[in-house]
Write a protein that holds these residues in place. Sequence first.
Motif, PDB file in Angstrom:
ATOM      1  N   SER A   1       0.810  -1.220   0.000  1.00 15.64           N
ATOM      2  CA  SER A   1       0.000   0.000   0.000  1.00 15.64           C
ATOM      3  C   SER A   1       0.846   1.275   0.000  1.00 15.64           C
ATOM      4  CB  SER A   1      -0.942   0.011   1.214  1.00 15.64           C
ATOM      5  OG  SER A   1      -0.216   0.230   2.404  1.00 15.64           O
ATOM      6  N   VAL A   2       2.148   1.138   0.162  1.00 19.09           N
ATOM      7  CA  VAL A   2       3.043   2.301   0.217  1.00 19.09           C
ATOM      8  C   VAL A   2       3.390   2.756  -1.195  1.00 19.09           C
ATOM      9  CG1 VAL A   2       5.339   3.081   0.936  1.00 19.09           C
ATOM     10  CG2 VAL A   2       3.979   1.627   2.453  1.00 19.09           C
ATOM     11  N   ALA A   3       3.249   4.058  -1.427  1.00 20.11           N
ATOM     12  CA  ALA A   3       3.608   4.624  -2.729  1.00 20.11           C
ATOM     13  C   ALA A   3       5.081   4.365  -2.995  1.00 20.11           C
ATOM     14  CB  ALA A   3       3.323   6.120  -2.746  1.00 20.11           C
ATOM     15  N   GLY A   4       5.388   3.929  -4.181  1.00 20.75           N
ATOM     16  CA  GLY A   4       6.770   3.640  -4.550  1.00 20.75           C
ATOM     17  C   GLY A   4       7.088   2.162  -4.547  1.00 20.75           C
ATOM     18  N   VAL A   5       6.243   1.350  -3.905  1.00 17.42           N
ATOM     19  CA  VAL A   5       6.449  -0.099  -3.883  1.00 17.42           C
ATOM     20  C   VAL A   5       5.732  -0.701  -5.079  1.00 17.42           C
ATOM     21  CG1 VAL A   5       6.058  -2.255  -2.631  1.00 17.42           C
ATOM     22  CG2 VAL A   5       6.719  -0.193  -1.379  1.00 17.42           C
ATOM     23  N   SER A   6       6.473  -1.419  -5.901  1.00 17.33           N
ATOM     24  CA  SER A   6       5.911  -2.047  -7.092  1.00 17.33           C
ATOM     25  C   SER A   6       5.416  -3.454  -6.790  1.00 17.33           C
ATOM     26  CB  SER A   6       6.977  -2.085  -8.185  1.00 17.33           C
ATOM     27  OG  SER A   6       6.499  -2.762  -9.311  1.00 17.33           O
ATOM     28  N   GLY A   7       6.111  -4.139  -5.896  1.00 17.50           N
ATOM     29  CA  GLY A   7       5.751  -5.514  -5.566  1.00 17.50           C
ATOM     30  C   GLY A   7       6.700  -6.058  -4.520  1.00 17.50           C
ATOM     31  N   LEU A   8       6.607  -7.352  -4.296  1.00 18.04           N
ATOM     32  CA  LEU A   8       7.495  -8.017  -3.356  1.00 18.04           C
ATOM     33  C   LEU A   8       8.402  -8.971  -4.120  1.00 18.04           C
ATOM     34  CD1 LEU A   8       5.053  -8.807  -0.421  1.00 18.04           C
ATOM     35  CD2 LEU A   8       6.576  -6.865  -0.693  1.00 18.04           C
ATOM     36  N   ALA A   9       9.649  -9.047  -3.694  1.00 18.54           N
ATOM     37  CA  ALA A   9      10.631  -9.930  -4.320  1.00 18.54           C
ATOM     38  C   ALA A   9      10.682 -11.242  -3.560  1.00 18.54           C
ATOM     39  CB  ALA A   9      12.005  -9.269  -4.313  1.00 18.54           C
TER      40      ALA A   9
ATOM     41  N   VAL B   1      10.257  -4.710  -4.212  1.00 19.09           N
ATOM     42  CA  VAL B   1      10.615  -4.262  -5.551  1.00 19.09           C
ATOM     43  C   VAL B   1      10.060  -2.850  -5.641  1.00 19.09           C
ATOM     44  CG1 VAL B   1      10.296  -4.599  -8.022  1.00 19.09           C
ATOM     45  CG2 VAL B   1      10.437  -6.585  -6.500  1.00 19.09           C
ATOM     46  N   LEU B   2      10.952  -1.884  -5.884  1.00 13.56           N
ATOM     47  CA  LEU B   2      10.532  -0.487  -5.905  1.00 13.56           C
ATOM     48  C   LEU B   2      10.350   0.016  -7.323  1.00 13.56           C
ATOM     49  CD1 LEU B   2      12.836   0.981  -3.123  1.00 13.56           C
ATOM     50  CD2 LEU B   2      10.541   0.017  -2.919  1.00 13.56           C
ATOM     51  N   LYS B   3       9.510   1.014  -7.455  1.00 10.85           N
ATOM     52  CA  LYS B   3       9.295   1.658  -8.745  1.00 10.85           C
ATOM     53  C   LYS B   3      10.531   2.477  -9.109  1.00 10.85           C
ATOM     54  CE  LYS B   3       4.353   1.768  -8.188  1.00 10.85           C
ATOM     55  NZ  LYS B   3       3.145   2.553  -7.966  1.00 10.85           N
ATOM     56  N   ASP B   4      10.665   2.747 -10.376  1.00 14.00           N
ATOM     57  CA  ASP B   4      11.790   3.510 -10.887  1.00 14.00           C
ATOM     58  C   ASP B   4      11.764   4.935 -10.331  1.00 14.00           C
ATOM     59  OD1 ASP B   4      14.055   3.962 -12.447  1.00 14.00           O
ATOM     60  OD2 ASP B   4      12.863   4.681 -14.130  1.00 14.00           O
ATOM     61  N   SER B   5      12.910   5.468 -10.032  1.00 12.84           N
ATOM     62  CA  SER B   5      13.091   6.869  -9.621  1.00 12.84           C
ATOM     63  C   SER B   5      12.423   7.226  -8.296  1.00 12.84           C
ATOM     64  CB  SER B   5      12.588   7.819 -10.718  1.00 12.84           C
ATOM     65  OG  SER B   5      13.296   7.587 -11.907  1.00 12.84           O
TER      66      SER B   5
END
Length: 84
Positions: free
Chosen positions: A28-36, A70-74
């Motif tokens: 739910s945190v902005a910037g998190v794309s998924g879990l590795a 897994v974080l989003k780009d930038s």
Amino acid sequence: MADNNRPPGKTTVSPEVLVTIARMAALSVAGVSGLARAPLGVRRVFRRRADEGVRMTIEDGLLGGDIYLVLKDSVNIREVGREV
């Protein structure tokens, strides 16, 4: 009806529920794309599990955990990490 005279009790939460809460909170945190995938033992390498990305441990009555993101780009890694 609430019974205010009862002594304090004990609540038990299953490990699966704790993992689900951790996953949902992280995602739910902005910037998190998924879990590795968490580092796995040999026998778990080829199996996908519901707890993927989260590792919980209990030692001496204390709960600890690691969440592999897994974080989003930038995005600012430090800020996202703090928010998680």
